[in-house]
Design a protein around this motif. Sequence first.
Motif, PDB file in Angstrom:
ATOM      1  N   ALA A 154      85.183 -20.227 -31.356  1.00 39.67           N
ATOM      2  CA  ALA A 154      84.246 -19.598 -30.422  1.00 39.67           C
ATOM      3  C   ALA A 154      83.172 -20.576 -29.955  1.00 39.67           C
ATOM      4  N   HIS A 155      83.230 -21.811 -30.437  1.00 41.60           N
ATOM      5  CA  HIS A 155      82.201 -22.805 -30.105  1.00 41.60           C
ATOM      6  C   HIS A 155      82.854 -24.124 -29.709  1.00 41.60           C
ATOM      7  N   CYS A 156      83.901 -24.049 -28.895  1.00 39.86           N
ATOM      8  CA  CYS A 156      84.612 -25.243 -28.451  1.00 39.86           C
ATOM      9  C   CYS A 156      83.888 -25.902 -27.280  1.00 39.86           C
ATOM     10  N   ASP A 157      84.057 -27.205 -27.174  1.00 44.29           N
ATOM     11  CA  ASP A 157      83.518 -27.974 -26.062  1.00 44.29           C
ATOM     12  C   ASP A 157      84.668 -28.545 -25.236  1.00 44.29           C
ATOM     13  N   THR A 158      84.380 -28.815 -23.953  1.00 41.26           N
ATOM     14  CA  THR A 158      85.343 -29.489 -23.085  1.00 41.26           C
ATOM     15  C   THR A 158      84.636 -30.685 -22.446  1.00 41.26           C
ATOM     16  N   PRO A 159      84.994 -31.918 -22.798  1.00 44.95           N
ATOM     17  CA  PRO A 159      86.039 -32.282 -23.761  1.00 44.95           C
ATOM     18  C   PRO A 159      85.610 -31.995 -25.190  1.00 44.95           C
ATOM     19  N   THR A 160      86.580 -32.094 -26.088  1.00 46.99           N
ATOM     20  CA  THR A 160      86.335 -31.804 -27.495  1.00 46.99           C
ATOM     21  C   THR A 160      85.222 -32.695 -28.045  1.00 46.99           C
ATOM     22  N   SER A 161      84.543 -32.191 -29.078  1.00 44.56           N
ATOM     23  CA  SER A 161      83.439 -32.945 -29.665  1.00 44.56           C
ATOM     24  C   SER A 161      83.439 -32.760 -31.175  1.00 44.56           C
ATOM     25  N   PRO A 162      82.854 -33.715 -31.915  1.00 45.27           N
ATOM     26  CA  PRO A 162      82.849 -33.615 -33.374  1.00 45.27           C
ATOM     27  C   PRO A 162      81.781 -32.670 -33.898  1.00 45.27           C
ATOM     28  N   ILE A 163      82.050 -32.101 -35.070  1.00 46.21           N
ATOM     29  CA  ILE A 163      81.051 -31.334 -35.803  1.00 46.21           C
ATOM     30  C   ILE A 163      81.237 -31.615 -37.291  1.00 46.21           C
ATOM     31  N   ASN A 164      80.143 -31.967 -37.956  1.00 46.13           N
ATOM     32  CA  ASN A 164      80.176 -32.243 -39.395  1.00 46.13           C
ATOM     33  C   ASN A 164      80.077 -30.937 -40.174  1.00 46.13           C
ATOM     34  N   VAL A 165      80.938 -30.792 -41.167  1.00 42.84           N
ATOM     35  CA  VAL A 165      80.919 -29.592 -42.006  1.00 42.84           C
ATOM     36  C   VAL A 165      80.957 -29.999 -43.473  1.00 42.84           C
ATOM     37  N   SER A 166      79.945 -29.581 -44.200  1.00 47.41           N
ATOM     38  CA  SER A 166      79.857 -29.802 -45.636  1.00 47.41           C
ATOM     39  C   SER A 166      78.646 -29.029 -46.127  1.00 47.41           C
ATOM     40  N   GLY A 167      78.276 -29.245 -47.384  1.00 45.91           N
ATOM     41  CA  GLY A 167      77.023 -28.703 -47.853  1.00 45.91           C
ATOM     42  C   GLY A 167      75.864 -29.444 -47.210  1.00 45.91           C
ATOM     43  N   HIS A 168      74.715 -28.778 -47.095  1.00 48.67           N
ATOM     44  CA  HIS A 168      73.572 -29.396 -46.431  1.00 48.67           C
ATOM     45  C   HIS A 168      72.779 -30.296 -47.366  1.00 48.67           C
ATOM     46  N   GLU A 169      73.129 -30.310 -48.665  1.00 52.08           N
ATOM     47  CA  GLU A 169      72.410 -31.113 -49.639  1.00 52.08           C
ATOM     48  C   GLU A 169      73.179 -32.400 -49.953  1.00 52.08           C
ATOM     49  N   ILE A 170      72.428 -33.484 -50.161  1.00 54.30           N
ATOM     50  CA  ILE A 170      73.008 -34.723 -50.689  1.00 54.30           C
ATOM     51  C   ILE A 170      72.762 -34.722 -52.193  1.00 54.30           C
ATOM     52  N   LEU A 171      73.835 -34.755 -52.968  1.00 59.08           N
ATOM     53  CA  LEU A 171      73.762 -34.500 -54.402  1.00 59.08           C
ATOM     54  C   LEU A 171      74.138 -35.737 -55.213  1.00 59.08           C
ATOM     55  N   SER A 172      73.430 -35.960 -56.289  1.00 55.66           N
ATOM     56  CA  SER A 172      73.689 -37.081 -57.188  1.00 55.66           C
ATOM     57  C   SER A 172      74.838 -36.736 -58.129  1.00 55.66           C
ATOM     58  N   VAL A 173      75.844 -37.609 -58.188  1.00 51.84           N
ATOM     59  CA  VAL A 173      76.964 -37.400 -59.104  1.00 51.84           C
ATOM     60  C   VAL A 173      76.474 -37.396 -60.553  1.00 51.84           C
ATOM     61  N   ARG A 174      75.540 -38.268 -60.867  1.00 55.48           N
ATOM     62  CA  ARG A 174      74.997 -38.335 -62.228  1.00 55.48           C
ATOM     63  C   ARG A 174      74.337 -36.998 -62.600  1.00 55.48           C
ATOM     64  N   ASP A 175      73.552 -36.450 -61.669  1.00 55.95           N
ATOM     65  CA  ASP A 175      72.877 -35.178 -61.946  1.00 55.95           C
ATOM     66  C   ASP A 175      73.877 -34.029 -62.060  1.00 55.95           C
ATOM     67  N   LEU A 176      74.881 -34.039 -61.200  1.00 56.96           N
ATOM     68  CA  LEU A 176      75.916 -33.002 -61.275  1.00 56.96           C
ATOM     69  C   LEU A 176      76.625 -33.055 -62.625  1.00 56.96           C
ATOM     70  N   ALA A 177      76.941 -34.271 -63.076  1.00 56.96           N
ATOM     71  CA  ALA A 177      77.619 -34.431 -64.365  1.00 56.96           C
ATOM     72  C   ALA A 177      76.751 -33.915 -65.506  1.00 56.96           C
ATOM     73  N   ALA A 178      75.452 -34.197 -65.451  1.00 57.96           N
ATOM     74  CA  ALA A 178      74.548 -33.739 -66.505  1.00 57.96           C
ATOM     75  C   ALA A 178      74.480 -32.213 -66.534  1.00 57.96           C
TER      76      ALA A 178
END
Length: 345
Positions: A251-275
Amino acid sequence: MLLTHDTLPDIIPDVASLDDLLCRPSQPLIDDLQKVDGDIMILGVAGKMGPTLAGLAKAALPQRRIIGVARFSDAGTEAWLKSRGIETIQCDLLDQAAIKSLPKAPNIVFMAGRKFGAEGDLSLTWAMNAHVPALVAQAFAKSRIVAFSTGCVYPFVPVNGKGASEAVPPDPPGEYAQSCVGRERMFEYFSRQFSTPGRLFRLNYAIDMRYGVLHDIATRILGGKPIDVSLGHVNFIWQGDASAQALRCLAHCDTPTSPINVSGHEILSVRDLAATIGARLGREPVIIGTEQPTAWLTDTSQAVKLFGLPLVDTGRLIAWTADWVARSMPSLGKPTKYEVRDGRY
């Protein structure tokens, strides 16, 4: 039952419950899909994420035809899709004649591609990731096309920033990621040639209880295996949220096509995640390596503006994953290789 913050479970008891949760639509998803006319066909539906996306589309649009296309080397996947009312078509997307014979659905979600094992047969990797998109873009020139891509098309960016925005030019290491740039360029070229509306869905690390960055970390902790923090920061998103955003992109296509980034909005530390995961599992993580100042990270501000924040937050994903792994529940046995810095998969 619609998916909302209030309907999210504390734990996910089994695979059937996981599938049901992944395929439960939200009202915003239903609202966006109702703005889009016609059937939805998913090319490359048999991968890790395809069945979820197909099941979610059918749950959101029960009266609409949802068609899943793949080679279906695993018959169980095709049976699972059919059990949810999704039509299936067996097709080798490297076969140009087979692509031309597919129904001309007005809405295409392109999920086909090759990552793991890419270095073992680079010509096949390029064929799947660049040649097939060219064939599909020409065959479905009059459709909307949401094409799955990856955040790996970007260069590494500083971990103390916001991540790469869509304005950052692709410049990745390794032939796998370069072939993904090729995929995007093919869709972009034919979108310009035929005025085909679309989006290039640059996804960073979907999370399912059976695989994903958190699953990799948790299983390493339980197994006493070292966790390399050289690529020490990540962002990721619940697979259900990623699937919903991909469908909403129709429902949100562009002409011509365009990129969109999709992920979580947080940048997370692997070390902290492991802890954090280690504390839940009662195990001390074994950490090796030193965090580098750059990583593959994306800025998802555009997606957040369009879709809002993901429904499932990081804390809940950690709790679900630690519980799942602690109970020795099923795994797909497909590591994300999030720690790879040279682009060789």
